[in-house]
Motif scaffolding. Structure first.
Motif, PDB file in Angstrom:
ATOM      1  N   GLU A  40       0.829  -1.211   0.000  1.00  0.00           N
ATOM      2  CA  GLU A  40       0.000   0.000   0.000  1.00  0.00           C
ATOM      3  C   GLU A  40       0.861   1.258   0.000  1.00  0.00           C
ATOM      4  OE1 GLU A  40      -3.354   2.106  -0.493  1.00  0.00           O
ATOM      5  OE2 GLU A  40      -3.208  -0.078  -0.508  1.00  0.00           O
ATOM      6  N   VAL A  41       1.938   1.254   0.760  1.00  0.00           N
ATOM      7  CA  VAL A  41       2.835   2.414   0.779  1.00  0.00           C
ATOM      8  C   VAL A  41       3.437   2.636  -0.605  1.00  0.00           C
ATOM      9  CG1 VAL A  41       5.046   3.259   1.662  1.00  0.00           C
ATOM     10  CG2 VAL A  41       3.358   2.332   3.242  1.00  0.00           C
ATOM     11  N   GLN A  42       3.909   1.564  -1.216  1.00  0.00           N
ATOM     12  CA  GLN A  42       4.495   1.694  -2.554  1.00  0.00           C
ATOM     13  C   GLN A  42       3.458   2.184  -3.560  1.00  0.00           C
ATOM     14  OE1 GLN A  42       6.144  -2.234  -3.039  1.00  0.00           O
ATOM     15  NE2 GLN A  42       8.090  -1.646  -2.111  1.00  0.00           N
ATOM     16  N   ARG A  43       2.239   1.655  -3.480  1.00  0.00           N
ATOM     17  CA  ARG A  43       1.167   2.088  -4.378  1.00  0.00           C
ATOM     18  C   ARG A  43       0.851   3.557  -4.161  1.00  0.00           C
ATOM     19  NH1 ARG A  43      -4.404  -0.734  -5.801  1.00  0.00           N
ATOM     20  NH2 ARG A  43      -2.966  -2.471  -5.857  1.00  0.00           N
ATOM     21  N   MET A  44       0.763   3.960  -2.902  1.00  0.00           N
ATOM     22  CA  MET A  44       0.415   5.338  -2.576  1.00  0.00           C
ATOM     23  C   MET A  44       1.448   6.311  -3.148  1.00  0.00           C
ATOM     24  SD  MET A  44      -0.094   7.003   1.227  1.00  0.00           S
ATOM     25  CE  MET A  44       1.550   6.561   1.727  1.00  0.00           C
ATOM     26  N   VAL A  76      -9.261   9.254  -6.320  1.00  0.00           N
ATOM     27  CA  VAL A  76      -9.551   9.132  -4.885  1.00  0.00           C
ATOM     28  C   VAL A  76     -10.745   8.209  -4.659  1.00  0.00           C
ATOM     29  CG1 VAL A  76     -10.339  10.419  -2.851  1.00  0.00           C
ATOM     30  CG2 VAL A  76      -8.462  11.308  -4.234  1.00  0.00           C
ATOM     31  N   ARG A  77     -11.790   8.366  -5.473  1.00  0.00           N
ATOM     32  CA  ARG A  77     -12.966   7.485  -5.324  1.00  0.00           C
ATOM     33  C   ARG A  77     -12.595   6.031  -5.599  1.00  0.00           C
ATOM     34  NH1 ARG A  77     -15.583  11.743  -8.024  1.00  0.00           N
ATOM     35  NH2 ARG A  77     -15.588  10.524  -9.944  1.00  0.00           N
ATOM     36  N   ALA A  78     -11.736   5.798  -6.596  1.00  0.00           N
ATOM     37  CA  ALA A  78     -11.303   4.419  -6.893  1.00  0.00           C
ATOM     38  C   ALA A  78     -10.545   3.836  -5.694  1.00  0.00           C
ATOM     39  CB  ALA A  78     -10.440   4.405  -8.145  1.00  0.00           C
ATOM     40  N   ASN A  79      -9.688   4.640  -5.073  1.00  0.00           N
ATOM     41  CA  ASN A  79      -8.964   4.179  -3.890  1.00  0.00           C
ATOM     42  C   ASN A  79      -9.917   3.898  -2.736  1.00  0.00           C
ATOM     43  OD1 ASN A  79      -6.232   3.934  -4.621  1.00  0.00           O
ATOM     44  ND2 ASN A  79      -5.978   6.147  -4.569  1.00  0.00           N
ATOM     45  N   ALA A  80     -10.905   4.751  -2.557  1.00  0.00           N
ATOM     46  CA  ALA A  80     -11.882   4.547  -1.479  1.00  0.00           C
ATOM     47  C   ALA A  80     -12.629   3.227  -1.693  1.00  0.00           C
ATOM     48  CB  ALA A  80     -12.861   5.700  -1.408  1.00  0.00           C
ATOM     49  N   ARG A  81     -13.035   2.956  -2.918  1.00  0.00           N
ATOM     50  CA  ARG A  81     -13.728   1.682  -3.204  1.00  0.00           C
ATOM     51  C   ARG A  81     -12.805   0.495  -2.930  1.00  0.00           C
ATOM     52  NH1 ARG A  81     -15.722   4.687  -7.535  1.00  0.00           N
ATOM     53  NH2 ARG A  81     -14.116   3.871  -8.926  1.00  0.00           N
ATOM     54  N   ARG A  82     -11.573   0.573  -3.416  1.00  0.00           N
ATOM     55  CA  ARG A  82     -10.626  -0.522  -3.249  1.00  0.00           C
ATOM     56  C   ARG A  82     -10.317  -0.785  -1.774  1.00  0.00           C
ATOM     57  NH1 ARG A  82      -5.449  -0.415  -2.379  1.00  0.00           N
ATOM     58  NH2 ARG A  82      -5.220   1.769  -2.908  1.00  0.00           N
ATOM     59  N   LEU A  83     -10.056   0.284  -1.029  1.00  0.00           N
ATOM     60  CA  LEU A  83      -9.689   0.124   0.374  1.00  0.00           C
ATOM     61  C   LEU A  83     -10.879  -0.271   1.245  1.00  0.00           C
ATOM     62  CD1 LEU A  83      -7.316   3.204   0.571  1.00  0.00           C
ATOM     63  CD2 LEU A  83      -6.628   0.801   0.874  1.00  0.00           C
ATOM     64  N   SER A  84     -12.081   0.082   0.846  1.00  0.00           N
ATOM     65  CA  SER A  84     -13.269  -0.280   1.620  1.00  0.00           C
ATOM     66  C   SER A  84     -13.580  -1.768   1.531  1.00  0.00           C
ATOM     67  CB  SER A  84     -14.486   0.521   1.124  1.00  0.00           C
ATOM     68  OG  SER A  84     -14.315   1.879   1.421  1.00  0.00           O
ATOM     69  N   LYS A  85     -13.171  -2.385   0.433  1.00  0.00           N
ATOM     70  CA  LYS A  85     -13.432  -3.811   0.239  1.00  0.00           C
ATOM     71  C   LYS A  85     -12.548  -4.681   1.143  1.00  0.00           C
ATOM     72  CE  LYS A  85     -14.791  -3.386  -4.570  1.00  0.00           C
ATOM     73  NZ  LYS A  85     -14.433  -3.698  -5.953  1.00  0.00           N
ATOM     74  N   ALA A  86     -11.376  -4.172   1.462  1.00  0.00           N
ATOM     75  CA  ALA A  86     -10.399  -4.988   2.218  1.00  0.00           C
ATOM     76  C   ALA A  86     -10.783  -5.170   3.658  1.00  0.00           C
ATOM     77  CB  ALA A  86      -9.024  -4.342   2.135  1.00  0.00           C
TER      78      ALA A  86
END
Length: 86
Positions: A40-44, A76-86
């Motif tokens: 996640e850090v590398q992706r960010m 940002v919305r794509a990240n919110a969707r991705r992180l909410s699933k985890a």
């Protein structure tokens, strides 16, 4: 003219609120540590560099501030969707 400024202001405000959600989700993921946190850090970091480059290129080629904000909101919305699933 006023309408365009109003829309930009609203979109910038929404971007700020949506970004706070992603920050919270990322902090929760990073607090767990481990390989997933490292990924996640590398992706960010890579996402931020790419997004800044895209925004600079858009502005350099005559793009509008509104389009830059819209692009950031989409990411940002794509990240919110991705992180909410985890």
């Amino acid at each position: 003219m006023f309408g365009a400024w109003w829309k930009l202001g609203m979109d910038a405000t929404l971007l700020a609120m949506e970004s706070q959600q992603v920050i919270g989700l990322r902090l929760a993921k990073l607090s767990l540590g481990g390989p997933a946190a490292q990924v996640e850090v590398q992706r960010m970091v890579s996402e931020k560099i790419m997004a800044a480059n895209e925004a600079a290129m858009l502005m350099a080629t005559g793009g509008s501030t509104q389009r830059v904000v819209a692009g950031y909101r989409r990411k940002v919305r794509a990240n919110a969707r991705r992180l909410s699933k985890a």
